[in-house]
Design an enzyme around this catalytic site. Structure first.
Site, PDB file in Angstrom:
ATOM      1  N   ASP A  56       0.852  -1.184   0.000  1.00  0.00           N
ATOM      2  CA  ASP A  56       0.000   0.000   0.000  1.00  0.00           C
ATOM      3  C   ASP A  56       0.890   1.237   0.000  1.00  0.00           C
ATOM      4  OD1 ASP A  56      -2.163   1.666   0.128  1.00  0.00           O
ATOM      5  OD2 ASP A  56      -2.765   1.118   2.169  1.00  0.00           O
TER       6      ASP A  56
ATOM      7  N   ASP B  56      -2.832   2.581  -6.098  1.00  0.00           N
ATOM      8  CA  ASP B  56      -1.823   2.642  -5.039  1.00  0.00           C
ATOM      9  C   ASP B  56      -1.739   1.416  -4.140  1.00  0.00           C
ATOM     10  OD1 ASP B  56      -4.265   3.062  -3.858  1.00  0.00           O
ATOM     11  OD2 ASP B  56      -3.596   4.675  -2.549  1.00  0.00           O
ATOM     12  N   GLU B  57      -2.413   0.320  -4.500  1.00  0.00           N
ATOM     13  CA  GLU B  57      -2.282  -0.877  -3.667  1.00  0.00           C
ATOM     14  C   GLU B  57      -2.517  -2.139  -4.485  1.00  0.00           C
ATOM     15  OE1 GLU B  57      -5.329  -1.649  -0.701  1.00  0.00           O
ATOM     16  OE2 GLU B  57      -6.624  -0.130  -1.609  1.00  0.00           O
TER      17      GLU B  57
END
Length: 359
Positions: free
Chosen positions: A13, A107-108
């Protein structure tokens, strides 16, 4: 079926991704409270830097409220092309170690490293290498969670933020879950937490003491999920071909829209962007949704479904026009959006490796 303890899952993350990109690209923003999205008067915060979070500012917060919490808050416009570019570079780092990468957003992502391309013996070492590569090659920090399944890895990634790593080894799973506050369980929102507290369920141990029959009685189908995760069980595989469930577009306006004519005119470029994304998605949607947010932040959605797939822009346009007539305009509108969903796509799931390695 492979045993749960045979899998090694990493959840990576990025730390305050959008805001961190802005601080990296514009050094004058480093150390300052930054909000990506909106301005001091209108809009919504898409992301907040850690400096801003200290003031209680978070994503999805109305910009006006965020500005009132921090007089020095710096608002910057989002640059999604830049975020997508860096997200692609980060994903390429993941692929050095495994092809079993399931992105959840820009983003993850989940990684299954039960078997890995580099022959590294532990998932922890892989996570550390990935974090270092992202920092050295891109200039950003990431946090990682390592455990035996997706549920635990995602919880773990949040434990040492920012720029941290947290490992839940197989023998630690049950003790960890038993002490975990019920609010930390994914799928437990504010209302569910209140209901659980009323049933004297405050920790994972309390949840684990409930029978599956009781949990289904109180929480319906979700009760089966709670029963499993309270025992450390999550058999979902990391799916490298994860397919998005909808495509859409929306816009928040600097000046509120007061009539349906204004809304319809404003919707045209939004619908055009949505349709373009839909055609690029190689999907067949059956549902059109219109989203309206009023000045008091109340939001409504109206949907229309079709038996046949939506294949023409003309049908999409007609559907939106029909939905426009289906709601009362009681006040001015600050945001308009639309989406296409209910896709008829067969998702393919990759096979995970069988090798058991040290954690």
């Amino acid at each position: 079926m492979e045993k749960e303890t045979e899998r090694k899952i990493i959840h990576v993350d990025m730390d305050a991704f959008y805001a961190s990109v802005e601080q990296m690209d514009y050094p004058e923003l480093k150390g300052k409270p930054v909000a990506v999205g909106g301005n001091r008067q209108r809009g919504v915060v898409a992301a907040a830097s850690y400096e801003a979070r200290k003031f209680g500012i978070h994503s999805a917060m109305p910009s006006k409220i965020a500005a009132s919490k921090c007089k020095d808050l710096v608002f910057v416009k989002p640059r999604f092309e830049r975020y997508r570019e860096l997200s692609h570079q980060i994903r390429e780092i993941f692929f050095r170690y495994t092809d079993l990468v399931e992105p959840l957003s820009l983003d993850e992502a989940y990684l299954d490293v039960t078997e890995n391309k580099m022959g590294i013996s532990t998932a922890t070492d892989i996570a550390l290498e990935i974090k270092k590569a992202i920092k050295d090659e891109i200039g950003l920090t990431a946090s990682a969670g390592v455990s035996i399944n997706k549920f635990l890895a995602k919880i773990a990634s949040d434990y040492r933020k920012p720029n941290g790593i947290f490992i839940i080894k197989p023998h630690q799973v049950i003790p960890f879950i038993e002490k975990l506050p019920i609010e930390k369980f994914f799928g437990v929102g504010k209302k569910t937490a209140e209901k659980m507290h009323s049933l004297d369920i405050k920790t994972g141990a309390d949840l684990r003491n409930k029978s599956i029959k009781e949990l289904i009685k109180y929480f319906g189908k979700q009760g089966r999920y709670f029963y499993s995760v309270s025992r450390g069980e999550d058999f979902r595989k990391v799916n490298p071909n994860r397919i998005r469930k909808s495509v859409g577009a929306e816009n928040t306006f600097a000046i509120s829209l007061k009539t349906k004519t204004e809304i319809w005119e404003a919707l045209q470029p939004i619908a055009e962007k949505c349709w373009k994304r839909y055609k690029q998605s190689d999907a067949n949607a059956h549902t059109i949704t219109l989203k309206i947010k009023f000045d008091d932040f109340k939001q409504i959605t109206r949907s229309k479904s079709y038996e046949e797939a939506i294949e023409s822009a003309n049908l999409f346009d007609q559907g939106l026009e029909s939905l426009m007539q289906s709601f009362e305009l009681s006040q001015s509108v600050r945001l308009v959006g639309c989406s296409l969903s209910n896709f008829e796509i067969e998702e393919k799931v990759g096979e995970n490796g069988q090798m058991t390695l040290g954690f």
